[in-house]
Design an enzyme around this catalytic site. Structure first.
Site, short mmCIF file in Angstrom:
data_model
loop_
_atom_site.label_atom_id
_atom_site.label_comp_id
_atom_site.label_asym_id
_atom_site.label_seq_id
_atom_site.Cartn_x
_atom_site.Cartn_y
_atom_site.Cartn_z
N ASP A 225 52.84 -50.23 -0.41
CA ASP A 225 53.41 -49.69 0.82
C ASP A 225 53.33 -48.16 0.82
OD1 ASP A 225 55.43 -48.81 -0.84
OD2 ASP A 225 56.94 -50.15 -0.06
N HIS B 82 34.49 -56.98 -13.05
CA HIS B 82 35.50 -57.60 -13.91
C HIS B 82 36.36 -56.53 -14.56
CE1 HIS B 82 34.04 -61.65 -13.52
NE2 HIS B 82 32.81 -61.23 -13.74
#
Length: 76
Positions: A30, A22
């Protein structure tokens, strides 16, 4: 051999995802993202589109329901 896993989810990426908890964040970016200078851990998946990789990741790692914004995208 694990059956039913998306082929984009290789051993290195699966290990990284399994270690997440969590509050941890995963960036799917990219080639222009400066990952080597900002990432604590880096797993390259060359030749894959970000949306396709996100689909694969979401098959094994659901979005965290305990944070205000579990997902974000970069604006132009």
């Amino acid at each position: 051999m694990l059956k039913g896993l998306d082929p984009l989810l290789g051993p290195e990426l699966l290990q990284l995802l399994a270690a997440m908890g969590h509050g941890d964040e995963l960036v799917i970016a990219d080639a222009n993202f400066p990952a080597t200078s900002v990432a604590r851990r880096l797993c390259r998946i060359d030749g894959s589109e970000a949306t396709r990789l996100l689909q694969a990741v979401l098959t094994v790692l659901p979005l965290d329901q305990y944070v205000e914004r579990p997902a974000a995208v970069m604006a132009v």
